[in-house]
Enzyme design. Structure first.
Site, PDB file in Angstrom:
ATOM      1  N   ASP A   1       0.826  -1.206   0.000  1.00 39.18           N
ATOM      2  CA  ASP A   1       0.000   0.000   0.000  1.00 39.18           C
ATOM      3  C   ASP A   1       0.864   1.262   0.000  1.00 39.18           C
ATOM      4  OD1 ASP A   1      -2.704   1.251   0.425  1.00 39.18           O
ATOM      5  OD2 ASP A   1      -1.726   1.961   2.246  1.00 39.18           O
TER       6      ASP A   1
ATOM      7  N   GLU B   1       1.068  -0.608  -5.157  1.00 36.10           N
ATOM      8  CA  GLU B   1       0.092   0.453  -5.411  1.00 36.10           C
ATOM      9  C   GLU B   1       0.916   1.739  -5.509  1.00 36.10           C
ATOM     10  OE1 GLU B   1      -3.534   3.032  -3.469  1.00 36.10           O
ATOM     11  OE2 GLU B   1      -1.913   2.208  -2.266  1.00 36.10           O
TER      12      GLU B   1
END
Length: 731
Positions: free
Chosen positions: A408, A461
């Site tokens: 993330d 990401e």
């Protein structure tokens, strides 16, 4: 052996004062057995005990209370021997236990060396709380070895219900310059709640959850829990096969799920049946869990982690999570988890200022805080912190058999000025804005994962144009297996949200992604981030009435499955969820059975068919990362809102993908193609089984030897409004 006067047993006042206030670096130097000039002495601290006896075989000798709840005895034997303590508290039966302070350190010199170098790849085996059994002269001693890294502390103790949360009972020893404190406590086993009492240099006591805890109390409680796994994995065939899979050439469609709100109140064990059956029925190859590591605030969806090594107890035990993953593997479905090494919350009982100083976080606020999220940023330049994170990645892969980590917020790690104004960030040593320490960490993490667990995926990401995210580390890249294609996602959703009458002015929003589609190994993500914070659901982004919204969603999904790149779709979008997602309630499953439910059922049926076709037609997945796998047939027909391209497989197979994104059908649309003869229709989003308009289409179309648009053959087909068709070349 004869007891001697308690006057010979006293501890020097300076040391006693440090022990009393739990800021002594070596309590083992005074507690336990020690040789003296004329014998030996045994001391033990037992808070609140009314009597302590030394047990030597069948003999019990009362020990002398010498103050501060310390009991001691002097013996004539100078040779070490095994013994037990028999402790009696008021109103309770006596308890016989081994002495915690006679055991050798539970970490060896190699362990502390590897940790200081940031290279201990099984950190969870030596830090945290590990249940152990020791063989002694008087029999087995079972207990828990506690160890914690707190280099700035002046004293550390294990506290819990087993000692009345009193830091004086179980003081830990410091292992030299490693910064590690450790203690083995007999008779402490699975289920015990504990914390570490940290005495800071400023004179404060901070009760902290274990950074390496394998289980934590259900929030809002914050204690760590001793846990031991006896799970027997059944997925050896899957794990052996995983190492041989080439992600680049195999189908990969991912169902992203928030376990707590997929269906309300379901446990890991229940999801092992319900969720696994559902994902398998839809034909996905992988499932991706939003973060399952422990987190204090449910509204963070797990992205503000307090327990990196502890699966959240909201939905069950660690072994029940193992059972869920095992069940997916039994159905041939891989499991990816979201992993958050970028930042952590400021809760004072967790990692923040762990030993009174900036430890896990960077000490400079310009690098150590993420103001947008109100969190701390890891100090990626510190070897022990890198070790904590790299080992954590290995932990999930090793202990839970996960098949991939979706990392993330990578962009926030890569740039020192990420979401910071002028004066709020510090340049790197070269004067640039790149976070060189974070780059090194990501490269190390990716290289280590790929070396230790071949076939495991790491997925970034990353929302910027940072070069080489999926390039190998030996070539200067970050080394990720895959990267989310955020540009494709933004442009695609922007285009499909427009009324068809205006789309011709935005045609390049769909075609632009092919300019860079093969610059990285991309995943096409329609994730949870696109259906929250006022963005609405995919359904509500589609223009028009119910029929047009359903048709728009079907066409969007077909475009996504045809476009080069692996696929990820967030839960609820496969049924055309009308409201945006919230973790506070489960998915609106009733929409499929309610008024106009046939449209939602049609979307679900299409997703199932897309996954099936995607797997069966090799041209749709075999060259996702190669420009040789894609050819534009019609890229510039903006006036008709039509796109046509061909996907190519290694074996010469071809899939012709036709998209009519307007409100007008084209009954005799001519397209140049590379293959002559028959093209067979394998998918039509307008079909009645998906509750489309069901315009009649032939099962095959023919391509004649007529040059068109640079191709040697021409085919004529019917392209219904707001629909997509896939044809495979049969020659």
């Amino acid at each position: 052996m004869t007891p001697a006067s308690a006057n010979d047993l006293l501890i020097p006042e300076e040391d006693l004062n440090r022990l009393r206030h739990c800021h002594h670096h070596n309590p083992h130097g005074f507690y336990g057995w020690h040789a003296t000039d004329d014998g030996s002495v045994i001391r033990t601290r037992q808070i609140g005990a009314e009597k302590v006896e030394l047990v030597l075989g069948d003999t019990q000798i009362v020990m002398n209370p010498i103050g501060d709840d310390i009991f001691a005895i002097k013996l004539g034997n100078r040779e070490a021997f095994d013994y037990r303590l028999r402790v009696t508290w008021p109103g309770q039966d006596p308890v016989v236990t081994a002495d915690p302070y006679i055991f050798l350190p539970t970490l060896g010199e190699m362990d502390t060396y590897l940790i200081s170098e940031g290279r201990h790849e099984r950190l969870w085996d030596v830090l945290g709380a590990n249940v152990k059994t020791y063989e002694t002269t008087l029999g087995q001693v079972r207990g828990t070895a506690f160890a914690v890294w707190a280099p700035n502390a002046i004293g550390v103790a294990v506290i819990g219900g087993f000692n009345g949360w009193n830091a004086s009972q179980h003081a830990m020893r410091s292992l030299g310059g490693s910064g590690i404190w450790e203690l083995f406590i007999p008779n402490i086993g699975p289920g015990e709640v504990y914390k570490f009492a940290i005495q800071t240099r400023e004179g404060h006591r901070r009760d902290k959850a274990d950074p390496m805890a394998r289980l934590a109390e259900l929030p809002p409680a914050t204690g760590s829990i001793v846990v031991e796994s006896d799970y027997q994995w059944q997925d050896s065939e899957w794990m052996d096969k995983r190492a041989e899979i080439d992600t680049a050439t195999t189908p990969m469609s991912v169902y992203e799920v928030h376990l707590g709100s997929w269906r309300w109140g379901r446990s890991y064990a229940e999801l092992a049946t319900e969720l696994v059956d559902y994902v398998a029925d839809l034909g996905y190859t992988h499932v991706e869990f939003m973060p399952v590591a422990e987190h204090p605030f449910g509204g963070s969806w797990g992205y503000q982690v307090s327990g990196y090594y502890a699966p959240t107890s909201r939905w069950g035990s660690p072994d029940e999570l193992r059972k869920l993953i095992d069940a997916f593997h039994a159905r041939g479905i891989g499991v990816i988890i979201d992993w958050v090494p970028a930042h952590f919350p400021k809760d004072d009982w967790a990692l923040a200022r762990f030993d009174g100083q900036a430890l896990y976080e960077h000490p400079d606020w310009r690098r150590g805080e993420q103001k947008d999220w109100g969190t701390y940023v890891f100090n990626f330049g510190r070897s022990e912190v890198r070790n904590f994170l790299v080992a954590n990645a290995l932990y999930w892969l090793e202990e839970f058999h996960v098949d991939g980590l979706r990392v993330d917020a990578v962009a926030s790690m890569l740039y020192l000025d990420y979401s910071r104004e002028h004066g709020e960030w510090e340049p790197n040593v070269y004067g640039g804005r790149e976070n060189l320490e974070a780059v090194q960490f990501l490269q190390e993490m990716n290289a280590t994962v790929q070396r230790v667990h071949p076939g495991a995926l790491t997925i970034a990401e990353e929302s910027t144009s940072w070069p080489g995210v999926t390039a190998p580390t030996w070539d200067g890249g970050l080394g990720f297996s895959l990267k989310w294609n955020m540009g494709w996602m933004n442009d695609t959703l922007e285009y499909f949200s427009k009324d068809p009458i205006h789309r011709s002015f935005h045609h390049n929003e769909l075609t632009f992604s092919l300019v860079y589609a093969f610059s990285e190994r991309f995943v096409l993500p329609i994730s949870h981030d696109e259906v929250v914070h006022g963005k609405g659901s995919l359904w509500n982004r589609m223009p028009g009435d119910t029929w047009n919204k359903a048709a728009g969603m079907r066409t969007l999904l077909a475009y996504m499955w045809a476009h080069p790149g692996k696929k990820l779709l967030f839960m609820g979008q496969e049924i055309g969820q009308r409201d945006e997602w919230s973790e506070a309630h489960e998915l609106p499953w009733g929409v499929v059975e309610g008024w106009q439910g046939e449209y939602h059922e049609g979307i679900s049926d299409l997703v199932r068919e897309l996954n099936s076709t995607y797997k069966e037609v090799t041209a749709l997945h075999q060259r996702d990362f190669s420009g040789e796998g894609f050819t534009w047939n019609k890229a510039d027909d903006a006036s008709n809102n039509i796109l046509v391209f061909t996907r190519h497989g290694d074996d010469g197979s071809q899939a012709l993908c036709v998209f009519n994104l307007s409100g007008t059908s084209q009954p005799e649309y001519q397209i140049g193609v590379s293959g002559g003869g028959s093209w067979r229709l394998v998918l039509n989003t307008d079909d009645e089984q998906y509750h489309g308009a069901n315009n009649p289409l032939p099962e095959t179309i023919e391509a004649e030897k007529i040059d068109r648009d640079g191709f040697p053959y021409t085919t004529t087909l019917h392209s219904p409004a707001m629909s997509a068709q896939f044809y495979v070349w049969e020659g």
